[in-house]
Design an enzyme around this catalytic site. Sequence first.
Site, PDB file in Angstrom:
ATOM      1  N   ASN A  22       0.833  -1.212   0.000  1.00 35.10           N
ATOM      2  CA  ASN A  22       0.000   0.000   0.000  1.00 35.10           C
ATOM      3  C   ASN A  22       0.863   1.256   0.000  1.00 35.10           C
ATOM      4  O   ASN A  22       0.529   2.241  -0.660  1.00 35.10           O
ATOM      5  CB  ASN A  22      -0.965  -0.009   1.191  1.00 35.10           C
ATOM      6  CG  ASN A  22      -2.145  -0.934   0.945  1.00 35.10           C
ATOM      7  OD1 ASN A  22      -2.944  -0.703   0.046  1.00 35.10           O
ATOM      8  ND2 ASN A  22      -2.231  -2.005   1.712  1.00 35.10           N
ATOM      9  N   LYS A  96       1.009  -1.776  15.319  1.00 32.78           N
ATOM     10  CA  LYS A  96       1.007  -1.305  16.704  1.00 32.78           C
ATOM     11  C   LYS A  96      -0.244  -0.477  16.962  1.00 32.78           C
ATOM     12  O   LYS A  96      -0.777   0.160  16.053  1.00 32.78           O
ATOM     13  CB  LYS A  96       2.249  -0.433  16.967  1.00 32.78           C
ATOM     14  CG  LYS A  96       3.554  -1.169  16.791  1.00 32.78           C
ATOM     15  CD  LYS A  96       3.756  -2.163  17.920  1.00 32.78           C
ATOM     16  CE  LYS A  96       4.911  -3.083  17.606  1.00 32.78           C
ATOM     17  NZ  LYS A  96       5.049  -4.188  18.539  1.00 32.78           N
ATOM     18  N   ASN A 112      -7.008   4.288   8.312  1.00 28.72           N
ATOM     19  CA  ASN A 112      -6.494   2.922   8.334  1.00 28.72           C
ATOM     20  C   ASN A 112      -7.164   2.121   7.227  1.00 28.72           C
ATOM     21  O   ASN A 112      -8.310   2.391   6.865  1.00 28.72           O
ATOM     22  CB  ASN A 112      -6.781   2.265   9.689  1.00 28.72           C
ATOM     23  CG  ASN A 112      -6.195   0.863   9.777  1.00 28.72           C
ATOM     24  OD1 ASN A 112      -5.097   0.600   9.261  1.00 28.72           O
ATOM     25  ND2 ASN A 112      -6.915  -0.051  10.403  1.00 28.72           N
ATOM     26  N   HIS A 114      -8.215  -1.741   6.410  1.00 26.57           N
ATOM     27  CA  HIS A 114      -8.385  -3.008   7.125  1.00 26.57           C
ATOM     28  C   HIS A 114      -8.960  -4.062   6.172  1.00 26.57           C
ATOM     29  O   HIS A 114      -9.949  -3.796   5.476  1.00 26.57           O
ATOM     30  CB  HIS A 114      -9.326  -2.799   8.317  1.00 26.57           C
ATOM     31  CG  HIS A 114      -9.532  -4.048   9.114  1.00 26.57           C
ATOM     32  ND1 HIS A 114      -8.625  -4.500  10.040  1.00 26.57           N
ATOM     33  CD2 HIS A 114     -10.541  -4.955   9.093  1.00 26.57           C
ATOM     34  CE1 HIS A 114      -9.061  -5.633  10.559  1.00 26.57           C
ATOM     35  NE2 HIS A 114     -10.217  -5.935  10.012  1.00 26.57           N
TER      36      HIS A 114
END
Length: 192
Positions: A22, A96, A112, A114
């Site tokens: 990504n 993390k 984010n 996912h």
Amino acid sequence: MKQLTGKTKNNIAVFISGRGSNLKSLIKYSKLKKSKFRIKLVVSSKKGANGLLHAKKNKINYFVSNYKIKKNPEKKILLLLKKEKVKIICLAGFMKILSPNFINRFKGKILNIHPSLLPKYKGLNTHEKAINNRDKYSGFTIHIVNKKLDSGKIVFQKKIKIFNSDNAKLLENKIRKQENKYYPVVLDKLLN
Ligand code: GRF
């Protein structure tokens, strides 16, 4: 239409821990004249992360944060983000958990990606779960990061069909390809 020049692009940082596919696609897109972002910093939680090669190859500043040794690994990261005038953080396989304090400092500005159709399958091993449950579809989600794991506001989802012949690995690869295609585009749209 007036094109954005380097000066008017938004500074972003990408946080990784591993492969960095990504990151690679974000870098590629950021080089397009039409893109509204440029990558100023790559943060990795792992020293040997393959994704760091993309940062090095493209002469992007990077920082490896040793979470195992450092008491407060985010302190240095926050300093670097300030120095590079970073406005948006893209998590791309970052393994993390960011502290509530960190998330507050970048409230609504951390994205984010996912690999599941959230709210289904938060956390790890999403592809195995989708296969084992004989789901007909899986996919990926791009969301804003809040203090709860994989729970922030969803900004984009892409559904991908699961075939009988798929296993977790095949599904992962198929989904990742689509992640790579969409992450930069979705980010760019959000910056509009
Ligand atoms: C992606 O599948 C992403 O959805 C998840 O971690 C993986 C990162 O892959 N959060 P890569 O390091 O970008 O190749």
